[in-house]
Design a protein around this motif. Structure first.
Motif, mmCIF file in Angstrom:
data_model
loop_
_atom_site.group_PDB
_atom_site.id
_atom_site.type_symbol
_atom_site.label_atom_id
_atom_site.label_comp_id
_atom_site.label_asym_id
_atom_site.label_seq_id
_atom_site.Cartn_x
_atom_site.Cartn_y
_atom_site.Cartn_z
ATOM 1 N N VAL A 148 57.225 11.147 72.910
ATOM 2 C CA VAL A 148 57.875 11.569 71.665
ATOM 3 C C VAL A 148 58.483 10.365 70.948
ATOM 4 N N ASN A 149 59.144 9.487 71.721
ATOM 5 C CA ASN A 149 59.741 8.291 71.134
ATOM 6 C C ASN A 149 58.675 7.363 70.553
ATOM 7 N N GLY A 150 57.577 7.198 71.306
ATOM 8 C CA GLY A 150 56.502 6.327 70.851
ATOM 9 C C GLY A 150 55.872 6.800 69.555
ATOM 10 N N LEU A 151 55.819 8.109 69.352
ATOM 11 C CA LEU A 151 55.270 8.687 68.120
ATOM 12 C C LEU A 151 56.285 8.674 66.977
ATOM 13 N N SER A 152 57.530 8.274 67.293
ATOM 14 C CA SER A 152 58.625 8.194 66.311
ATOM 15 C C SER A 152 58.877 9.527 65.609
ATOM 16 N N ARG A 153 58.737 10.620 66.328
ATOM 17 C CA ARG A 153 59.037 11.943 65.760
ATOM 18 C C ARG A 153 60.543 12.196 65.888
ATOM 19 N N TYR A 154 61.305 11.429 65.121
ATOM 20 C CA TYR A 154 62.750 11.424 65.332
ATOM 21 C C TYR A 154 63.430 12.740 64.948
ATOM 22 N N LYS A 155 62.841 13.486 64.001
ATOM 23 C CA LYS A 155 63.452 14.763 63.623
ATOM 24 C C LYS A 155 63.327 15.789 64.752
ATOM 25 N N LYS A 156 62.123 15.865 65.321
ATOM 26 C CA LYS A 156 61.928 16.807 66.429
ATOM 27 C C LYS A 156 62.715 16.367 67.656
ATOM 28 N N LEU A 157 62.777 15.070 67.887
ATOM 29 C CA LEU A 157 63.527 14.571 69.037
ATOM 30 C C LEU A 157 65.004 14.909 68.903
ATOM 31 N N ALA A 158 65.518 14.826 67.685
ATOM 32 C CA ALA A 158 66.918 15.173 67.440
ATOM 33 C C ALA A 158 67.168 16.642 67.763
ATOM 34 N N GLY A 159 66.208 17.500 67.375
ATOM 35 C CA GLY A 159 66.331 18.928 67.675
ATOM 36 C C GLY A 159 66.278 19.209 69.162
ATOM 37 N N ILE A 160 65.364 18.545 69.863
ATOM 38 C CA ILE A 160 65.248 18.689 71.319
ATOM 39 C C ILE A 160 66.546 18.274 71.994
ATOM 40 N N ASP A 161 67.049 17.127 71.570
ATOM 41 C CA ASP A 161 68.270 16.571 72.165
ATOM 42 C C ASP A 161 69.451 17.522 71.984
ATOM 43 N N LEU A 162 69.600 18.032 70.768
ATOM 44 C CA LEU A 162 70.744 18.897 70.470
ATOM 45 C C LEU A 162 70.641 20.241 71.193
ATOM 46 N N PHE A 163 69.472 20.853 71.151
ATOM 47 C CA PHE A 163 69.292 22.182 71.755
ATOM 48 C C PHE A 163 69.497 22.126 73.266
ATOM 49 N N SER A 164 68.900 21.115 73.915
ATOM 50 C CA SER A 164 69.041 20.997 75.370
ATOM 51 C C SER A 164 70.479 20.673 75.752
ATOM 52 N N TYR A 165 71.161 19.904 74.913
ATOM 53 C CA TYR A 165 72.558 19.561 75.195
ATOM 54 C C TYR A 165 73.453 20.801 75.122
ATOM 55 N N ILE A 166 73.205 21.649 74.136
ATOM 56 C CA ILE A 166 74.009 22.877 73.982
ATOM 57 C C ILE A 166 73.815 23.799 75.186
#
Length: 429
Positions: A148-166
């Motif tokens: 995901v990082n390599g593809l630079s999909r930063y918007k989706k990564l932000a969503g993944i990060d936030l949802f999993s953190y919650i």
């Protein structure tokens, strides 16, 4: 008022802004959880949680054989080359399977020893064995996250990060309230599984597009290239977390466990704002540096990163410093003695940020020897200064060591990076 094109077109600023929103929400949740933990488990519990987090970081590197940065680099380079990507993923598959089997076995067999060494008690054998079960999820999440990082999909990564953190935060609160410190430790231990399933749920279509799972083979055509990243990860992640665990035990033995908890609480605050930069490094800095091949372009990009990030971090850190009494009162109300740690921790973290940006050139260009030398020097300085200053300044000596370590580290990395370009120019001439 019209926004200047230079600002509108600044991808780094867009990532930073989006990341700021995610980190802001995470920070609010983290403040609540840290306050709850401080009230229920106290300094001693915070110290144990800190050690568990260090262990998880080490397992993340070992289980994925430390190839996260390599996956980011090569996915960024080969995202339009399906053949090369398949070679990369087959090699990654073999590494991950081997790493998972070895790490799980070591945790099961050595659970008694690890519990006694890390937590200074055999009461946590169950926790080590639970981590052994979590290892496959830890390794798969790490690899998929690298894609995901390599593809630079930063918007989706932000969503993944936030949802999993919650989800992880809710689980932590529930288990903490029902099972005290044991509940908190169990919640942290199973968090990697939650992160993995959230990532898979949100990103499975894109993963299938790039990873041909049915065509993965038990071959390692890119083993040599990825092993360089394994070696670098060992020194940057595994040794770093080992040193932190050792220093925590040293504080506990030389002073007391409460001071070990106070230092861990300070590092928790630090990690909450430093996580703001970690996604930017892997999503933007690493792929960008990998595509730059001359000194002038590197200097221009370095200046762009510094002028975007450093002022933002500088202002944020100044606010934290001047509001430190309120920060302590809100998060760690009974952790007396934290005030004196803020100055040195914040100064060290600011220099660390500047140094880490430079240091990503080592990863981007696979400068293995330079990377290992700088990391070993950094850890040796931290270890040596901490052991020396703790007898003079108490727990404050550890954060003084943190500042001195990165002050020296910055100039060493600066010299090594620009020496690399000097050598490259000589080769070309």
């Amino acid at each position: 008022m019209k926004i200047p094109e230079s600002i509108k077109g600044n991808i780094l600023l867009k990532m930073t802004s989006l990341n700021a929103g995610v980190i802001g929400v995470r920070l609010v949740i983290s403040l609540f959880i840290q306050r709850l933990l401080a009230e229920i488990v106290g300094e001693a519990g915070i110290a144990k949680i800190g050690s568990l987090r260090n262990l998880l970081e080490m397992l993340s590197s070992f289980a994925s054989v430390g190839i996260f940065s390599g996956v980011v680099k090569y996915v960024a380079e080969y995202q339009n080359n399906k053949e090369q990507l398949q070679k990369l993923f087959s090699t990654t598959f073999v590494f991950t399977v081997l790493g998972t089997i070895v790490v799980s076995a070591v945790l099961f067999i050595g659970s008694d020893y690890l519990s006694t060494t890390i937590f200074e008690s055999s009461d946590y054998i169950y926790l080590i064995k639970l981590l052994a079960v979590m290892v496959p999820f830890i390794s798969m999440y790490r690899i998929f996250n690298g894609i995901v990082n390599g593809l630079s999909r930063y918007k989706k990564l932000a969503g993944i990060d936030l949802f999993s953190y919650i989800i992880s935060a809710i689980l932590t609160v529930v288990l903490l309230l029902t099972n005290n410190i044991d509940g908190a430790l169990i919640a942290i231990a199973i968090t990697p599984a939650l992160q993995f399933f959230v990532l898979l749920f949100i990103f499975i279509k894109v993963l299938r597009e790039y990873v041909q799972f049915s065509q993965l083979t038990f071959k390692m055509p890119m083993a040599k290239g990825l092993l360089a990243f394994s070696l670098m990860s060992f020194f940057s992640t595994v040794l770093l977390n080992y040193v932190e665990i050792d220093i925590r035990v040293m504080i506990q033995n030389r002073i007391n466990i409460n001071d070990a908890g106070i230092w861990t609480a300070m590092t928790n605050i630090s990690k909450n704002y430093m996580v703001f930069s970690s996604a930017i490094f892997t999503l933007y800095v690493l792929p960008k540096f990998a595509s730059i091949h001359n000194k002038n372009d590197f200097k221009a990009e370095l200046f762009n990163i510094y002028k975007t990030l450093l002022p933002l971090f500088g202002v944020g850190m100044l606010l934290i410093y001047f509001l430190r009494d309120y920060v302590i009162m809100i998060i760690y109300p009974d952790f007396h003695g934290m005030e004196s740690l803020f100055k040195w921790q914040l100064l060290g973290d600011f220099i660390r940020l500047a140094a880490l940006v430079l240091g990503y050139q080592f990863l981007a260009k696979k400068m293995v020897r330079n990377f290992i030398f700088s990391e070993v020097l950094s850890l040796a300085l931290f270890y040596g200064f901490a052991y020396y200053f703790v007898d003079i300044y108490g727990v404050e000596g550890v954060v003084i060591a943190h500042f001195l370590r990165y002050f020296i580290y910055f100039f060493v990395v600066l010299y090594l990076v620009f020496r690399y370009f000097k050598k490259q120019r000589k080769k070309e001439s």
